[in-house]
Structure formats: structure tokens, C-alpha cells
Design a protein around this motif. Structure first.
Motif, PDB file in Angstrom:
ATOM      1  N   ALA A   1       0.848  -1.199   0.000  1.00 10.48           N
ATOM      2  CA  ALA A   1       0.000   0.000   0.000  1.00 10.48           C
ATOM      3  C   ALA A   1       0.878   1.241   0.000  1.00 10.48           C
ATOM      4  O   ALA A   1       1.952   1.265   0.620  1.00 10.48           O
ATOM      5  CB  ALA A   1      -0.918   0.002   1.215  1.00 10.48           C
ATOM      6  N   PHE A   2       0.391   2.259  -0.710  1.00  6.53           N
ATOM      7  CA  PHE A   2       1.150   3.506  -0.851  1.00  6.53           C
ATOM      8  C   PHE A   2       0.207   4.683  -0.714  1.00  6.53           C
ATOM      9  O   PHE A   2      -0.939   4.623  -1.168  1.00  6.53           O
ATOM     10  CB  PHE A   2       1.824   3.555  -2.225  1.00  6.53           C
TER      11      PHE A   2
ATOM     12  N   GLN B   1     -18.931  -4.197  -7.422  1.00 11.14           N
ATOM     13  CA  GLN B   1     -19.881  -3.510  -8.292  1.00 11.14           C
ATOM     14  C   GLN B   1     -19.181  -2.310  -8.926  1.00 11.14           C
ATOM     15  O   GLN B   1     -18.169  -1.856  -8.450  1.00 11.14           O
ATOM     16  CB  GLN B   1     -21.055  -2.982  -7.478  1.00 11.14           C
TER      17      GLN B   1
ATOM     18  N   GLU C   1      -4.573   4.434 -10.575  1.00 13.48           N
ATOM     19  CA  GLU C   1      -3.827   3.934  -9.412  1.00 13.48           C
ATOM     20  C   GLU C   1      -3.140   2.618  -9.740  1.00 13.48           C
ATOM     21  O   GLU C   1      -2.034   2.343  -9.277  1.00 13.48           O
ATOM     22  CB  GLU C   1      -4.774   3.762  -8.217  1.00 13.48           C
TER      23      GLU C   1
ATOM     24  N   LEU D   1     -19.398  -4.702  -2.077  1.00 15.09           N
ATOM     25  CA  LEU D   1     -19.804  -3.612  -2.967  1.00 15.09           C
ATOM     26  C   LEU D   1     -18.654  -3.123  -3.836  1.00 15.09           C
ATOM     27  O   LEU D   1     -18.862  -2.408  -4.802  1.00 15.09           O
ATOM     28  CB  LEU D   1     -20.374  -2.449  -2.147  1.00 15.09           C
ATOM     29  N   SER D   2     -17.421  -3.511  -3.466  1.00  7.61           N
ATOM     30  CA  SER D   2     -16.291  -3.072  -4.277  1.00  7.61           C
ATOM     31  C   SER D   2     -16.255  -3.791  -5.616  1.00  7.61           C
ATOM     32  O   SER D   2     -15.574  -3.374  -6.536  1.00  7.61           O
ATOM     33  CB  SER D   2     -14.990  -3.308  -3.529  1.00  7.61           C
TER      34      SER D   2
ATOM     35  N   LYS E   1       1.024   2.034  -9.946  1.00 11.22           N
ATOM     36  CA  LYS E   1       1.703   1.002  -9.153  1.00 11.22           C
ATOM     37  C   LYS E   1       2.519   0.038 -10.001  1.00 11.22           C
ATOM     38  O   LYS E   1       3.387  -0.664  -9.470  1.00 11.22           O
ATOM     39  CB  LYS E   1       0.676   0.229  -8.334  1.00 11.22           C
TER      40      LYS E   1
ATOM     41  N   PRO F   1     -10.748  -1.101  -3.352  1.00  6.41           N
ATOM     42  CA  PRO F   1     -11.944  -0.471  -3.903  1.00  6.41           C
ATOM     43  C   PRO F   1     -13.084  -0.398  -2.896  1.00  6.41           C
ATOM     44  O   PRO F   1     -13.299  -1.321  -2.113  1.00  6.41           O
ATOM     45  CB  PRO F   1     -12.309  -1.382  -5.076  1.00  6.41           C
ATOM     46  N   GLY F   2     -13.802   0.716  -2.916  1.00  7.75           N
ATOM     47  CA  GLY F   2     -14.904   0.924  -1.989  1.00  7.75           C
ATOM     48  C   GLY F   2     -16.236   0.673  -2.659  1.00  7.75           C
ATOM     49  O   GLY F   2     -16.325  -0.080  -3.639  1.00  7.75           O
ATOM     50  N   ILE F   3     -17.267   1.306  -2.140  1.00 14.11           N
ATOM     51  CA  ILE F   3     -18.625   1.174  -2.676  1.00 14.11           C
ATOM     52  C   ILE F   3     -18.630   1.540  -4.159  1.00 14.11           C
ATOM     53  O   ILE F   3     -17.987   2.508  -4.575  1.00 14.11           O
ATOM     54  CB  ILE F   3     -19.579   2.059  -1.843  1.00 14.11           C
ATOM     55  N   CYS F   4     -19.357   0.763  -4.948  1.00 10.80           N
ATOM     56  CA  CYS F   4     -19.462   0.957  -6.405  1.00 10.80           C
ATOM     57  C   CYS F   4     -18.112   0.800  -7.098  1.00 10.80           C
ATOM     58  O   CYS F   4     -17.903   1.328  -8.189  1.00 10.80           O
ATOM     59  CB  CYS F   4     -20.062   2.309  -6.758  1.00 10.80           C
ATOM     60  N   GLY F   5     -17.181   0.092  -6.452  1.00  7.36           N
ATOM     61  CA  GLY F   5     -15.886  -0.152  -7.095  1.00  7.36           C
ATOM     62  C   GLY F   5     -14.993   1.070  -7.167  1.00  7.36           C
ATOM     63  O   GLY F   5     -13.991   1.072  -7.891  1.00  7.36           O
ATOM     64  N   LEU F   6     -15.346   2.147  -6.438  1.00 11.87           N
ATOM     65  CA  LEU F   6     -14.522   3.366  -6.482  1.00 11.87           C
ATOM     66  C   LEU F   6     -13.109   3.063  -5.975  1.00 11.87           C
ATOM     67  O   LEU F   6     -12.931   2.544  -4.877  1.00 11.87           O
ATOM     68  CB  LEU F   6     -15.152   4.481  -5.641  1.00 11.87           C
ATOM     69  N   VAL F   7     -12.135   3.401  -6.802  1.00  8.88           N
ATOM     70  CA  VAL F   7     -10.742   3.110  -6.455  1.00  8.88           C
ATOM     71  C   VAL F   7     -10.195   4.253  -5.604  1.00  8.88           C
ATOM     72  O   VAL F   7     -10.241   5.411  -6.029  1.00  8.88           O
ATOM     73  CB  VAL F   7      -9.902   2.938  -7.737  1.00  8.88           C
ATOM     74  N   PRO F   8      -9.696   3.965  -4.399  1.00  8.44           N
ATOM     75  CA  PRO F   8      -9.141   5.051  -3.576  1.00  8.44           C
ATOM     76  C   PRO F   8      -7.871   5.622  -4.212  1.00  8.44           C
ATOM     77  O   PRO F   8      -7.132   4.889  -4.879  1.00  8.44           O
ATOM     78  CB  PRO F   8      -8.836   4.365  -2.239  1.00  8.44           C
ATOM     79  N   PRO F   9      -7.624   6.906  -4.007  1.00  8.34           N
ATOM     80  CA  PRO F   9      -6.445   7.535  -4.627  1.00  8.34           C
ATOM     81  C   PRO F   9      -5.144   7.056  -3.983  1.00  8.34           C
ATOM     82  O   PRO F   9      -5.150   6.652  -2.818  1.00  8.34           O
ATOM     83  CB  PRO F   9      -6.654   9.023  -4.353  1.00  8.34           C
ATOM     84  N   VAL F  10      -4.057   7.117  -4.724  1.00  7.25           N
ATOM     85  CA  VAL F  10      -2.734   6.912  -4.107  1.00  7.25           C
ATOM     86  C   VAL F  10      -1.979   8.240  -3.996  1.00  7.25           C
ATOM     87  O   VAL F  10      -0.992   8.328  -3.277  1.00  7.25           O
ATOM     88  CB  VAL F  10      -1.853   5.869  -4.849  1.00  7.25           C
TER      89      VAL F  10
ATOM     90  N   ASP G   1      -5.685   3.127   0.372  1.00 10.00           N
ATOM     91  CA  ASP G   1      -5.150   2.200  -0.629  1.00 10.00           C
ATOM     92  C   ASP G   1      -5.120   0.781  -0.071  1.00 10.00           C
ATOM     93  O   ASP G   1      -5.374  -0.196  -0.784  1.00 10.00           O
ATOM     94  CB  ASP G   1      -3.745   2.654  -1.048  1.00 10.00           C
ATOM     95  N   MET G   2      -4.843   0.664   1.219  1.00 11.47           N
ATOM     96  CA  MET G   2      -4.789  -0.641   1.874  1.00 11.47           C
ATOM     97  C   MET G   2      -6.164  -1.322   1.855  1.00 11.47           C
ATOM     98  O   MET G   2      -6.262  -2.533   1.723  1.00 11.47           O
ATOM     99  CB  MET G   2      -4.350  -0.426   3.322  1.00 11.47           C
ATOM    100  N   GLN G   3      -7.201  -0.501   1.983  1.00 11.18           N
ATOM    101  CA  GLN G   3      -8.563  -1.046   1.997  1.00 11.18           C
ATOM    102  C   GLN G   3      -9.022  -1.504   0.620  1.00 11.18           C
ATOM    103  O   GLN G   3      -9.863  -2.386   0.502  1.00 11.18           O
ATOM    104  CB  GLN G   3      -9.534  -0.002   2.554  1.00 11.18           C
TER     105      GLN G   3
END
Lengths: 384, 384
Positions: free
Chosen positions: A96-97, B202, B270, B199-200, B274, A124-133, A120-122
Motif C-alpha cells: 500500500a502507498f 460492483q 492507481e 460492494l467493491s 503502481k 476499492p470501496g462502494i461501487c468499485g470506487l478506487v481510492p487515490p494513491v 489504498d490498503m482497503q
């Protein structure tokens, strides 16, 4: 899936640096105290059983809080007289970065970077949203505030020393610009046949007085976290992002089944970005157990590579390497396993300030490593 | 010093892409027209004797101007409903690089990136000040304005379609968040024993409708410039910087004495950061003349690497390779020298839209490359 344990004895370790540059002898005592204290603050965390991330953050916070370093409080100012910081963190076990770039008004930029890294460690979130790095500028600040990272008035990060340094550098720059303007006029009127001297070879007398800070910590589970935090180049353009925020450039951690590596880099950001210096050092030291030779190769390439313009090339790195070994004759024997652990530092700059400590040590070891006249690099290291 | 000529025949070449993602069949005709026109606009530059940088900028401008693409006009909006773009450019002969990240209100982000790249090309300035390679946010905008890059009202970059898409995505996100909140409450009350669905996994039905654009151009001196420009992920956090701005990630150009390479990458930023995808592709294709095999290796690693979380991995790349050869039986014969030139594209996404044109061609070749059911990647290419 990453293993629950990375190679590493249940003996924790921390190393820090206070930048590759030029540290005036009159500052050495204060710097050595600072890096020792930073080591100790992180080691206290490790001994109380916290993670490498927590320990590296604590130690980096300590370095950022000092007006002696070019990170957080006392950072170099931009050409507009503002503070804009870069920082990043990387976790060896998960890869993770997180980075923040050109952020104003964050007391501890590394805390912002760690908040991004947690996302980043977590994954993709809800609706597959990719967290920023990497988050920058105002958007990064909003994110940090929402994550509980301490926000302060930007002005409070400017010290008397950083303000005075900025004024001196601005005066030197304006004078040089004026001289250059006059030479250009003379050349136009053909009064001056000489080619004007290459002003790019000049530099501010103290431009490398302070530089980036960073840390590598290994906790008792073997995981490694590395950090880097910087106020950037004196008189940089607002919005400039340096190596401290960039993936692969300022920091690298990697835990494989047999070897764990962490490194943190300092120097001229643009040069370090173009050589992806941290990643390059770590990858070579994962493949080879000859850290000195690996560092020599990477620095030699850094000094020679055509991608970088200009002769003055500034870099410094601390690297920690921990290898599980079958060789009965060497290494620590812990829990029936043998480990070889080493810390190394290398730099092309006049000096580089480092400290390190194992949980088996009574106190930190600290050095201001200096470049001998006529030499182009220093490479030095110790077994742990 | 870089050579005055890079390997390459005095026959110029251009290729472009309009993103790796999913392009609905009803948009294919318009997209094919767009990428063909972008190729032609760049080729007109090349035929009139301009540099690869100028041609790549023109072609990228054309793609940014279209509301069909996720770059410049019609970019995906942030979660706050604003436009923030990333772009970068790299010159093969000098290795100069320029990136802008999270910039609002710049009509053609690639022009900002090229302005930064020009500074990097010049090297250290007065007093040894190192020019930036990455500028972000407001600071980037100030720099761009001073360099004559066109600044516009941010609002003017939002199209009816991008606004409608944002509203739809926000609605889906809010609904998903509400569902997730209700599930969490039920779990707390132990009414719901099932684990909540991940949900990730989706994603928005059209999140990959439009993606990054880019170009690789080779001029008649053999030099190569590559570009990339993106509006980023839909509903991204403000201040998020994606691969399009990052050194080694979104674009790479390199001219060696025997081989010249240029590539431009699209996909989930992202993930591409990487894997430093552009640099990795280019370096492999410099070492090996089997472009297909090199691309297969890099994509296989991209799909497998532990550094990336989540199953959905999106990448697309166009790559141009030009090699000087001694083999009399193959390649173009120009000015008594033999060249092998190839263009390749590869993607893991449902579709990828590309076009290419040599100065010897009467018109561009354009494709919407699609992934066959059950396959994980497409790799395809043509000799020039």
C-alpha cells in the motif's frame, strides 16, 4: 495474500534521516540530537507493540516538528513565500502507498500520506470506487481534514529562519536575474563578445542546508513501513510536486518470503523522480545481498544518466535489509531462525544525517556522514 | 548528448487512442471518425515539417476537444462536480518530461504538460534552480497562464452529457451507501447473518465509457513524443492525481541508437501508477523485438501483481517501435537504411479505440478493438 509475518526477527528496528545536502558543522550537534530523539520516539512505539506504520509516523512527526529540517515546520518556501509540502508512506507487506503533494497548512504532511495509504490498503470501496494513491493541493487538505489530520494556518509553519533564508535567496535570485538581463542587453548591442557564464552551475550558498526527512521501521511482526517528507526546493514554483510524494521515487518497502527491504530517499526531487530511485535501490537489494555494490551501481547510474540535465546531482538514501538465512555461522539467532540485518546509507551530497536503533540497542547510533574531498559518493553501512 | 537523429526513416508516423474502457457500439462510428481526424491533424503537422512534439500536441488537442472522450471538454467530474484533469508528455530524444495534475480550467491540459516539459528540456535555470517535472492544482494553472496556455472557465469544460453522467453516478453511489448503511445497522442488531455483498465488486454501468486519450508521434528526424491526457475516474476525490500525470506511468518515449519507442497508456490510474506501466512496456520492448510477447508479459504481471487490490484491472496501451536493422530481407528501405516499424495495441478492458497513420499512407487506419468473451486481454499489431 501477504503472509501474516514478514521475514524479520521479533526484534524491532528503526532508522531515520534528516536529509542529504550540506549541514554546517555548527548544526551537527543539534541534528544528531534530533535524529537520535526521532529514533527513540519511534522505538518507544515499537517496544510498546505498535505497528511499523505507527512507529515510522511518530519518528517522522518528530523530524517534521523540528525547524532544523526541511519538512513540516521550517520548510523551504516557494517563490511566493508559501509553504507547500510533499510526503509519502509505503507498507512492505501490502505494498500500500499513499502520497500527498503540494499541501499547505498540514502540520504533519506524513500523517496525510498515511491517511491516503490506509485508503489504498482497503482497496476499492462502494461501487468499485478506487481510492487515490496521490492527492494534491486543496483537495488533499480537505481529505486530510476529514480523516482527522491536523490542519493549521500555513503561516504557523514558517519560522524566522525559513523566512530569512527565503529573503536571502530571493535577493540572490533577483540580482542574478538582473545581471543576466544586463549581459543579454550587452550581447544584443555586441559590446560583450564573451558567452555569458552558465548561471545554472551556480546555486544558493545554503540551498542544500536542509532537506527531506524520512524513516524506515520494522515491527516485531516483521512488517516494514518507510516514509519520506519534504518542504521541497527553495523558491520552487507553487504546485511543484517533488519525489517525496511520488510512487517509487522517495520511498519503498517490500517484504518477500525471504527478504524485507525499506528505504527512504532525499535529494533533488526531479532527479530522483526520473530515476525512480527508491524503487530501483530496493529492487536491486532484493536481488543481491551485496547492498554496497547495489547502491554503488544505482548511484553510478544516477550520476551518469542522460535523463537528468545539469552536473549537480543530489541524492541520499537510507536502506534497511533483513534476510532469513540458512547459514548457521552468521546472523542473529532468534526463535530458532537466523536473520542477517543491515542498515546502509549512501549520498552524493556534502553530508547526510542518519540514525538507527534496534530494540536490542540501549541507545540510537547517529552520524553526520560527510563526503571526502575528491570523492563523488559515500556508501557506508552496519550490521544490526 | 543525444544524437541529432534518432533511429527512424524520414517517413513520419502517428498513432492515437481514445481510451481503454467500454465503448457502446452506438458510439463506434463517431469514435472512429474522431481518432481518424486526430491522426490526420497530427499528420498534417508532420508533413509540414513540424516536430513530433507539435504533432502529438495537435492530435491530443483534437481528442481533448471532443465531448466523446474523458479528457479536457467532457471530462468525468469529481465527487464535487468539478473538472480536474491530468496530462503528461515525454520526448524520446532528450528524455524530457512534463506533467500537470488535478488542473481545473485549462482547455488543453496537454498544452500545460508540454509547457512543463519544455522547462525540463532546458534544464537548471538561474542560480541552479531545477525546473519542475510535475505541477499540480492552482500552481500549475498559474504556470500555464504565464506560458500562454489557454485558461477557461472550469464550467465551460462540463458538457450536458458529463453533467448527466455525474448525476446518475452520484445517485447510484448514494443508493449504494444507503443500502450499505442499512445492512450495517441490521448486522449490529444481528437481524442479518449474511455477510453483506462486496460492494467493491460492483461498478457504475458506464464508469469506463470514456477514458484517457493519448498519442505517439515520430517526426522526420526520427524523434518521438508521446502524450496522455485524462479527466480521471468518475466521482474521484478532488486533488486526486492519476497515471496521466505521473512519470513512468501514463506515457514513455525513448530513442536509443538502434531502437525508438513511444507508448501511451489508459485505464485505472492507481493500478497503472503502481505498475509504472508505460515505462515497463517501453523498457521490455527496447530489449526485445517481440512486442506481442513483451506486452503479454507486462499485462500478465499487471493482472497478477499483489500490489493492486481488487479483481477488476483496467489497462490499455498503444506502442510504436522503430528499429534500425541490418536484415536485408525485411523492413522499409529508406536512404539506404532498413527500418522495421510496428504499431501495437493491447487492453484488458472491453474495448479500446485506436488509429494510426504513416506519412506513406493515404488515410488513417482506425479500430475499436474489442475483448472476445472469455478472454482476459487483446494484443494486436501491424507492421507500418
Amino acid at each position: 495474500m501477504p503472509p501474516d509475518r514478514s521475514p524479520g526477527p521479533p526484534v524491532s528496528f528503526i532508522c531515520v534521516h534528516a536529509g542529504a545536502g550540506y549541514h554546517h558543522p555548527r548544526t551537527h550537534t543539534a541534528l544528531l540530537t534530533l535524529v537520535s530523539e526521532a529514533c527513540l520516539s519511534g522505538m518507544r512505539n515499537l517496544l510498546s507493540g505498535t505497528t511499523s506504520c505507527s512507529a515510522a509516523t511518530t519518528a517522522t512527526n518528530h523530524l517534521e516538528s523540528s525547524p532544523l529540517t526541511n519538512a513540516g515546520l521550517g520548510s523551504n518556501l516557494t517563490i511566493q513565500g508559501t509553504v507547500e509540502c510533499d510526503a509519502s508512506a509505503m507498507c512492505g507487506r501490502t505494498g500500500a502507498f499513499g502520497g500527498v503533494g503540494a499541501v499547505s497548512g498540514i502540520r504533519h504532511p506524513i500523517c496525510g500520506a498515511v491517511a491516503v495509504m490506509r485508503g489504498d490498503m482497503q482497496g476499492p470501496g462502494i461501487c468499485g470506487l478506487v481510492p487515490p494513491v496521490l492527492l494534491v493541493g486543496e483537495g488533499a487538505k480537505t481529505f486530510c481534514a476529514a480523516q482527522g489530520v491536523e490542519i493549521v494556518q500555513m503561516r504557523s509553519l514558517i519560522t524566522d529562519e525559513s523566512q530569512t533564508r527565503w529573503e536571502r535567496h530571493m535577493r540572490i535570485l533577483r540580482e542574478a536575474e538582473q545581471q543576466e538581463g544586463e549581459r543579454a542587453k550587452k550581447r544584443q548591442r555586441k559590446e560583450c563578445r564573451d558567452k555569458s557564464p552558465d548561471l545554472s552551475e551556480q546555486s544558493f550558498p545554503e540551498s542544500h542546508l536542509n532537506d527531506t526527512v524520512g524513516c524506515v521501521a520494522q515491527d516485531s511482526t516483521g512488517n516494514i513501513t518507510s516514509t519520506v517528507s519534504s518542504g521541497g526546493i527553495s523558491l520552487k514554483h507553487p504546485g511543484r510536486v517533488g519525489e517525496a510524494a511520488i510512487y517509487g521515487a522517495g520511498t519503498w518497502s517490500e517484504c518477500t518470503p525471504t527478504v524485507s527491504i525499506g528505504c527512504s530517499v532525499s535529494g533533488t526531487g526531479e532527479q530522483i523522480i526520473k530515476t525512480l530511485f527508491a524503487r530501483e535501490c530496493a529492487k536491486r537489494c532484493l536481488k543481491s545481498d551485496d547492498v554496497a555494490e547495489s547502491l554503488r551501481e544505482v548511484i553510478r547510474e544516477f550520476l551518469d544518466i542522460d535523463l537528468i540535465k545539469g552536473k549537480e546531482r543530489n541524492v541520499g538514501v537510507i536502506i534497511y535489509r533483513c534476510e532469513l538465512t540458512a547459514d548457521e555461522s552468521i546472523g542473529d539467532d532468534v526463535d530458532g531462525k537466523k536473520y542477517i540485518r543491515e542498515v546502509w546509507w549512501a549520498h552524493t551530497t556534502k553530508s547526510f544525517c542518519v540514525a538507527w536503533m534496534s530494540s536490542a540497542d540501549k541507545k540510537p547510533h547517529a552520524r553526520v556522514s560527510t563526503l571526502a574531498p575528491g570523492h563523488v559518493m559515500v556508501i557506508d553501512g552496519r550490521p544490526i
